[in-house]
Each structure stands twice: as structure tokens, then as C-alpha cells.
Write a protein that holds these residues in place. Structure first.
Motif, PDB file in Angstrom:
ATOM      1  N   ASP A 251       0.846  -1.196   0.000  1.00  0.00           N
ATOM      2  CA  ASP A 251       0.000   0.000   0.000  1.00  0.00           C
ATOM      3  C   ASP A 251       0.878   1.242   0.000  1.00  0.00           C
ATOM      4  O   ASP A 251       2.042   1.202   0.443  1.00  0.00           O
ATOM      5  CB  ASP A 251      -0.921   0.016   1.225  1.00  0.00           C
ATOM      6  N   HIS A 253       0.338   5.653   0.514  1.00  0.00           N
ATOM      7  CA  HIS A 253      -0.522   6.837   0.664  1.00  0.00           C
ATOM      8  C   HIS A 253       0.322   8.087   0.481  1.00  0.00           C
ATOM      9  O   HIS A 253       1.528   8.098   0.747  1.00  0.00           O
ATOM     10  CB  HIS A 253      -1.211   6.852   2.040  1.00  0.00           C
ATOM     11  N   HIS A 285      -2.932  -1.362   6.275  1.00  0.00           N
ATOM     12  CA  HIS A 285      -3.626  -1.687   5.025  1.00  0.00           C
ATOM     13  C   HIS A 285      -2.893  -2.804   4.280  1.00  0.00           C
ATOM     14  O   HIS A 285      -3.513  -3.748   3.790  1.00  0.00           O
ATOM     15  CB  HIS A 285      -3.726  -0.448   4.127  1.00  0.00           C
TER      16      HIS A 285
HETATM   17 MG    MG Z   1      -4.578   2.172   1.802  1.00  0.00          MG
END
Ligand code: MG
Length: 403
Positions: A251, A253, A285
């Protein structure tokens, strides 16, 4: 002896015994004890399910108290169309007769009568029996030559004689017969008050039917004693492969101006924050995806769509706990979880223990099974330019064993 046309064999599995000789009565009848992860009777049923000629004509004779045990055992069996379940009687002979009665309407030409506690026969044995029946034999008995030297003892337990092994065989099951012939013999035995037969070949002999011997199988033992169950379990378990699965997750961000980032559930003061719908915890995540991957349960977006307003600002431990619950519902035991954070800043080291504790608590596993590592991106690329933080994660989960 006339060859048979339209061979339609049925199976009667005798499973009504209480199995007192297997000891440990609190563990229940031995046909339902587990060997290699499945009840004994499930192994037996699966062997018959593989044999095409008897498809749709299988009867199990059980004790009236064992309905639940059987229902549980059937959960371990692949497919048995047309399976009939009937209740047995006080003796093996009565139980077999119950099974034979249940076959009256299925137009079977022959019947194989088998003890549920012999799970180690194979299709080749069934084929040998079938061949003899198709050739016209009315009674077929699998047997193996007696291997041990046999002694006859006197009353004082001294050897009186050595018995010749010539022509001596140990009888096994399935014992197979022309259906009308053995049904008739069983009914005659009852009407003549005979209830002491310990096998069906014995009834056939009594009724004057010639019993053909075919080669039995050394492995086709009857699980009689507690020790037999233990040995069978060991034999089957050694063939099992541990079903340990690994999943990965990734993941990233975006970083925007702010005052903290949340990583593995720890809020770390920083001059930037991670932007996202939830708390944007990339580590949780990635780990959520890794766990879901071990049982093919999709990814975090399938379970928590970013379009759903209820997850706005949500703590990502909710997502991780949900994935752990799915894994457990599917029989998984989480073995370890490993997260690598890729970020130029903030420093992860001081928070590593708190992060591992959060993972351990959320997944309900020991902290020594939880790992958090960090690296920078050597100032290269979007991570190097502090435009975002990425995480990769790996999880291992044990789902028992496969054959
Ligand atoms: Mg995420």
C-alpha cells in the motif's frame, strides 16, 4: 456358474458397533474416531465413493445414538448420491439384515458387506471382488494366507500342537454376494433361530453356498483396539502436508502538510500527514491485504470500499481485525505478520515496539510473531522526495493439512 449380465452391486457398511474393545469409551465408537484428521468411517466411505459400479447404492447401518456422529463424519466425505442411513440391531448379524432390507427397492444384483472400521481397502480389491461376482460366483471372500505359525494350547496354557498353516486364511471384508441369495440366507438364519454368525461368509457357508476366496489386502486391517486407531492415525498423518499459506500486501498513501502520521496504529508527530479516506495507515492496510490473500478473500477495498462514508477517518485496526476474523472463520491460525515501511521520515525505530504490540493485540498472537522493519528510499523517487509512504507486508497462516 453363469456369467452375470447387468452387474449392479450395492454396498452395506456396518457401523452400528459400540467398539468396547477399543478402550476409552468416552471417545465414542471407533468408527467415528479421527485418523489423519477425519473420522474412520469418512475414509471408508470415500473409498467406496470412488468405485463407480456401486454409485447411488450405498447403505450405512448405524446405532440409533450415532446420528449426530455420522452427520459430522459425512461433512468430511466428498459426494455420495443416494446414500441411505438405517438403524442396526443388537448384533452384527441383525445390523446386516437391516442393511439388506433397505436395498430391496434399488434393483441391486449383488451386495458387498463391509465393516466401517476397515478403511484401508482399495479400488483394486473391489475390482477383484467384482470380477469374481461377474464371473458367476455367488459368494466372494477376500482373505490373506495366515503368516504366523499357529499353536494350539491345552488347558494349562502349554503348547499341545503346532497347527499347519496350509490352506488357512484370515477373512476380511468387504464380503460380497448375490443379493437375493444372501438376503434369503439371512432371513432363513433368523427364522431358524441362528443369531451367532460373526461374518456373512459364515451365513453363506451355513446356507450351503460355495464361497470363493479372492486375494485380500495386507493393509485392510480391522481397527479393533485403541492401539490400532493410534497406528492408523500415524500412518495417515505422515502422508499429510502442512497447509501453510503466505500472503503479501502493498500500500502507498500520499503525504500532505499536517502534524502526524499513523503507522501500525501509532500516531507519530511529524510535519506531514498521510492523506486517505481512513486514517491512511499504510502498514495496517498492507497487512490486511496480506492476511486476506492467505484465503483468497479479496482485498481491503472489497471489504471496506473507499466510497462508503462510514470508513471516513476510521482507525485501520478495524480493517486488520476484520481480516484476522475472516482468516479464523476459514480455519486459519495466524503464524506471523511482517511489515516493511518505506519512508524517508519520520524515524520508525523509537516506535517499533509499540507497533509490534499493536499488531500482536489486533491479531491476537504473540509479539515475537510480529515484525516491523523500516527503510528509507535513499532520497530517490516519490518516497525519496517525501511525497508518500509505502508499506509491504507478509503474513503466514496455517490452515491445517492437506492430503
Ligand atoms: Mg490504503
Amino acid at each position: 456358474m453363469n456369467a452375470v449380465s447387468g452387474f449392479k452391486p450395492a454396498i452395506v457398511i456396518v457401523a452400528a458397533g459400540r467398539g468396547e474393545r477399543a478402550g476409552a469409551p468416552e471417545e465414542g465408537p471407533k468408527q467415528y474416531r479421527r485418523i489423519g484428521g477425519r473420522p474412520v468411517i469418512a475414509w471408508t466411505l470415500d473409498q467406496f465413493a470412488k468405485w463407480e459400479p456401486a454409485r447411488g447404492r450405498i447403505v450405512i447401518v448405524i446405532h440409533p445414538d450415532d446420528e449426530e456422529l455420522l452427520a459430522n463424519a459425512l461433512g468430511f466425505v466428498t459426494e455420495l448420491p443416494g446414500l441411505q442411513i438405517v438403524h442396526g440391531g443388537a448384533t452384527r448379524q441383525e445390523s446386516v439384515l437391516s442393511g439388506l432390507l433397505a436395498l430391496q427397492d434399488c434393483s441391486a444384483t449383488h451386495v458387498l458387506i463391509h465393516d466401517a472400521v476397515r478403511p484401508f481397502f482399495d479400488t483394486a480389491l473391489l475390482e477383484r471382488i467384482g470380477k469374481a461376482l461377474m464371473a458367476g460366483d455367488q459368494a466372494v471372500l477376500p482373505a490373506i494366507p495366515v503368516a504366523d505359525t499357529l499353536k494350539k494350547a491345552d488347558q494349562t496354557r502349554f503348547v499341545a500342537d503346532t497347527v499347519s498353516r496350509d490352506g488357512l486364511y484370515a477373512a476380511q471384508t468387504p464380503q460380497a454376494f448375490s443379493y437375493p441369495v444372501i438376503f434369503d440366507a439371512h432371513k432363513r438364519a433368523v427364522s431358524e433361530g441362528r443369531n451367532d454368525f460373526t461374518d456373512d461368509a459364515g451365513i453363506a457357508e451355513w446356507a450351503g453356498i460355495r464361497v470363493r476366496l479372492v486375494e485380500g489386502l495386507a493393509d485392510n486391517v480391522k481397527l479393533t483396539l485403541k492401539r490400532d486407531i493410534a497406528m492408523a492415525d500415524e500412518k495417515l498423518s505422515s502422508n499429510l502436508i502442512a497447509d501453510i499459506r503466505t500472503g503479501n500486501g502493498y500500500d502507498v498513501h500520499k503525504l500532505v502538510p499536517g502534524d502526524h502520521v499513523t503507522l501500525c496504529g501509532v500516531a507519530i508527530p511529524h510535519d506531514q500527514t498521510l492523506s486517505g479516506h481512513s486514517d491512511a495507515d499504510v502498514a495496517f492496510h498492507a497487512l490486511t491485504d496480506a492476511l486476506l490473500a492467505t484465503c483468497g478473500a479479496g482485498d481491503i477495498g472489497d471489504h471496506f470500499p473507499p466510497s462508503d462514508p462510514q470508513w471516513r477517518g476510521a482507525a485501520s485496526k478495524i480493517f486488520l481485525a476484520h481480516a484476522a476474523r475472516i482468516v479464523r472463520e476459514r480455519g486459519g491460525i495466524i503464524l506471523n505478520a511482517d511489515v516493511s515501511l518505506i519512508a524517508e521520515a519520520p524515524k520508525i525505530g523509537p516506535h517499533r515496539t509499540a507497533m509490534r504490540q499493536n499488531i500482536a493485540r489486533c491479531l491476537d498472537i504473540d509479539i515475537e510473531r510480529c515484525s516491523v522493519k523500516a527503510t528509507t528510499n535513499e532520497t530517490i523517487g516519490f518516497i525519496g522526495r517525501r511525497e508518500g509512504i509505502a508499506a509491504i507486508a507478509t503474513a503466514s497462516v496455517s490452515y491445517g493439512a492437506v492430503k
